[in-house]
Design an enzyme around this catalytic site. Structure first.
Site, PDB file in Angstrom:
ATOM      1  N   CYS A  18       0.813  -1.226   0.000  1.00  0.00           N
ATOM      2  CA  CYS A  18       0.000   0.000   0.000  1.00  0.00           C
ATOM      3  C   CYS A  18       0.841   1.269   0.000  1.00  0.00           C
ATOM      4  CB  CYS A  18      -0.972   0.004   1.176  1.00  0.00           C
ATOM      5  SG  CYS A  18      -0.227  -0.316   2.782  1.00  0.00           S
ATOM      6  N   HIS A  56      -2.150   7.094   3.085  1.00  0.00           N
ATOM      7  CA  HIS A  56      -0.724   7.173   3.414  1.00  0.00           C
ATOM      8  C   HIS A  56      -0.161   8.456   2.812  1.00  0.00           C
ATOM      9  CE1 HIS A  56      -1.129   3.254   4.967  1.00  0.00           C
ATOM     10  NE2 HIS A  56      -0.472   2.543   4.094  1.00  0.00           N
TER      11      HIS A  56
END
Lengths: 349, 349, 349, 349
Positions: C148, C241
């Protein structure tokens, strides 16, 4: 410092176990000499077995202790416990039967009719319930403290009950994540969220509050007979349970009288000089927006219940907010104060 | 799409003003044609004047609008407002007197005896209070919605009041930071914290709830006569006010009857097909730990009140948890639904 | 809607599994027909087995599916997977050998030399690596997407690498809690905190970035030869993120040229009309304080990488901030786009 | 306790001002005798003027002080300051010209070529820069400490620079909200979010680090000549700036040598016994996931820089994480240590 009394910790690696160790580091009477945890920890040092989560250093002496098996053979006379209820239900009687004085934060025996549920300032007199316990024959006994959410509430209610008589209590809690231990609450469940449910918490608050505020009646306790309704929520706070409370009193009281009852409350331990007892058991803060966990949770080294926002209630008489530290006053500090009470009362001689 | 009705936004750059613009972007009936804000914004485009804080893009048409001065001359007939109470008190009557229909989220006139305080599903019939307003002579009027914490509560209480009659209501709120606007709550005040105080919020909840659930009596509203006590707290949640509620009902009801009352509630707008009305006004969630802001706040596009945890109360009859979106159902969406009601009722013709 | 292709989900009750189901609910090509999870879930319906943690309702059709055992017999041809690496290592080859096309978010085979590691816009041409896989004989294969944290970075780097050539990359991440699954990160570990460590994350970022930006060389991939250093942190963010990046380019470029490279990047899927592909693969935001998770994570339905703050770097050439949705673009959406690519390329015929 | 030296606080009601007062409460050398704040506070007691935001009680003696106007007439010889740069630029020279020793956390004069920018352990020798200041004629001077994000970094870099020579430094910060003062960061901006921008912060870090690590050259400082690139982010942490750092050293060093350099660093104040100096200036934590703000920020009473995760860097030589308390070591404690240094060096005689 004189020779200190060796004590043991059952459940030493958990959230409350770590607090026991932190609070006992510089204790004038007690010294941690024995730590026990689940089987997978035994054979390791405490430093190896424990994922320490407090923001002070792990005490070096304890770090070097070997973790013992959780059985009474090697344990000292005085054992602090904080383990899951199911484990406590089996283990604590074993320790008591082996002559150990078990001062426990576990919930298993809180409502047992021979076991005292103590907040020293509030009901030190309940301690004599232990005399009924069959474990006393071997010199052991079990003494409990209340649930973390019940202790703060009861500490704030005690002066009112004593002075004015409680008739009804409504309470809604906003409880800190540390109350669930570690790993406890998943971050995805609580970050930016409220969870309106904590298993069995409302039941514990309701029944424990009545027992703690009850009166000795022969060898047992007659629960106080006020009505109480609790609603429990989890919020994104690290330490400190905040509670919105409303009460109906038997004897009408003014705001000034209530505040005086809180600020002047010294309780049943006033003359005992217990090392962990706070100077002020209940502190009333007159600021309009207090108490708050971030600012007030450590008052009295985490042993003072902070109260604020006293104002009339449209349904009952008065409403107010209570805050107390759930891991100190509500768990490890509570048990420690119970042990100090027992020493002061001669049970450790 | 037919020609849409031009609408204006007073307080267009604020937290609620931005939501008006977001909710109106694809609205079938209304189109934002005029935005006004404080003087320092005028002469700028909306894009220049507004620090957009929503997680969808600012609608391009609105971005290019020039921010107008906050006076009625250039405003369209229908004006949504969300400004500070002190400003609203002066400004909203000026707009109404100039013939504008002011649909406001501001608190200034909520308790005014000629001004309706509307949740369309609950009390659409109160709308006819506007007929008393002197501003009607020029074609204007003021219509308000309730405080963000009162709307969720009242939406959940309405089916109970209608079916069983409310006698007593206890409510403790855990309110989101967006309820205080922007910049609103300082992060140092709320991160990892609970603030047990929101200025004037408890008073608003108590008095507005009774007005909203009151009955038309001639030209005015007779407030409902249940007793209500509110305690309001701020928590670290972005959107969604959670409320722990306890009620006493005039007519005893079973849990099943109460849940049915909620799930089947369609209210006074059932036949109107208002575009922003949710399919389900109140949704009862049978899961043990719901509703939660993170998971449930957007139910019904933020217009459904979510209810859960129905269980008996030791003091009153039943306790439960309510959640609703404070900026949508509790502010911008509330006003929008009021405007849709007015159009459906012919006030915009 | 035509008949949709039935697909299966391995690890259907996890954080990424739930996202697969959410993203597939209204998918034009695929339909969830089979869900598998750990043994303790089998024999239950999906609704019974899954603690659903998304803020949209569980799709009703999937709720009623029985959870299958995690073996290929009953599975459809196309299976999405997201399971622990150790489990994936055993299970995914079994599915592939049984003729299943395994589109996986698991990390086990990402660096396998016969397995493509795909971001369709960036390296769709790597897909032909599957031809080497022995599982192709039975019609099966394994196709992976990156970690990710690597996907967001590589999506932002790809236009720069293509236009100007990367030489050095420095990246520090601030990663969301959802990246760790559920229960994942304990709330006591992250509330009001930063954890400067995520196991194996830095290694994954560094090696995967080079493979994804590598060039086909015969049947395999030659990793890109820039130098990269990653530091990974966990922060108290739910989704998204954020990464602080600095780069050195082979061919000097101006800020305008770099921003143009990002905004104009269409990549290798420009002509394919994949349903989950965002209109804008990389979006450059000129505001001084963006991108931010709370405001930008859902851009392009969570499939766009947002970039901002391009400015000169004193050590390398340029520094900037990248944000991407770790569960959509970084996991479930990534795998879904890979499956769409395979269909577009004829692998599902 | 002997008679303590009276000190004044400029900006006494701010976040850093409150910390000055907290840190000075039991200080062996200094005593708060004068507090000044903005005009709207003057004429009030400190208790009335200040919204106290620390979790220890406001010291009673200070609570009763009247807030003075911010002019030097009534101020004691030694004045701590923390005010906005624009105000500091005007006011601090007035105090210095009036003979006051101004120990300031404000940024206005940090880069002034006659003003020392001090971390006592790192560059106490820079203090003699004050001799050039024209304000010395009247006995006054200005001494500054660095930006809160620069101090932690420089404290960790100093032992490396001294032993091995710095050539390149990359740093990405994750900074606490308290760094922005009060009200500072709006909760809607940071709850569950990262903000990748703090105005002027990167510039300050870069230039201040070089000045602090520079060498005295005649009467002035020659900035250190390493290259440095900083990226600054705000995260939802109350206190403690975490920094991901990568360095290139002139002289190659092993991990053990670097860790030894940190743990053994005593710096230029080793022999001075300054009351606020921590026993350990830099503490290297070997645990894989440390330092963390929640656990480590108060190490050394908030004066120790915690370092962890030393590992090789693919681009430079080594990467690691630094944490330091932004309000103590990074602001109020920094200034206090500077004042202690001045006393030890005879400037207060």
């Amino acid at each position: 410092m004189e020779q200190r009394i060796p004590v043991g910790i059952l459940g030493a690696t958990g959230t409350v176990g770590q607090r026991f160790i932190q609070l006992l580091e510089h204790h004038p009477w007690f010294e941690v000499a024995w730590v026990a945890a689940s089987d997978r920890s035994s054979g390791k040092t405490y430093a190896e077995a424990c994922k320490w989560k407090l923001n002070t250093a792990m005490p070096e002496k304890v770090a070097r202790l070997m973790v013992s098996a959780a059985s009474p053979e090697s344990a000292p006379k005085l054992v602090f416990a904080s383990v899951d209820a199911a484990i406590a239900k089996e283990m604590e009687p074993q320790f008591a039967a082996a002559g150990k004085i078990v001062i426990t934060n576990s919930s298993a025996f809180r409502m047992h009719e021979q076991v005292p549920l103590i907040i020293p300032e509030v009901n030190a007199d309940h301690l004599k319930m232990v005399e009924q316990q069959e474990w006393r024959r071997s010199g052991g006994c079990i003494v409990t403290n209340g649930n973390c959410s019940a202790i703060g509430l009861v500490t704030a209610l005690a002066p009112l009950h004593e002075e004015f008589g409680l008739e009804k209590v409504f309470v809604v809690t906003m409880q800190a994540i540390s109350g669930a231990g570690y790993p406890g609450v998943a971050s995805l469940d609580i970050l930016g969220n409220v969870v309106p449910y904590i298993a069995k918490e409302e039941e514990k608050m309701e029944e424990e509050a009545k027992k703690m505020l009850g009166r000795m009646n022969g060898k047992g306790v007659l629960p106080a007979d006020f009505a109480i309704s609790a609603q429990c929520n989890r919020v994104a706070v690290e330490d400190g349970h905040t509670e919105s409370v409303s009460v109906k009193l038997a004897k009408k009281a003014s705001a000034d009288e209530i505040i005086a009852a809180w600020n002047e409350f010294r309780g049943q331990t006033a003359s005992l000089a217990l090392p962990s007892a706070p100077q002020q058991v209940v502190f009333y803060d007159a600021a309009p927006d207090r108490p708050q966990p971030r600012l007030d949770v450590n008052r009295g080294n985490g042993m003072t219940a902070s109260v604020g926002r006293l104002r009339p209630c449209n349904l009952l008489d008065w409403k107010f907010t209570v805050l107390s530290h759930n891991v100190i006053r509500g768990a490890a500090g509570a048990a420690l104060l119970n042990a100090e009470l027992m020493k002061a009362k001669g049970y450790l001689d």
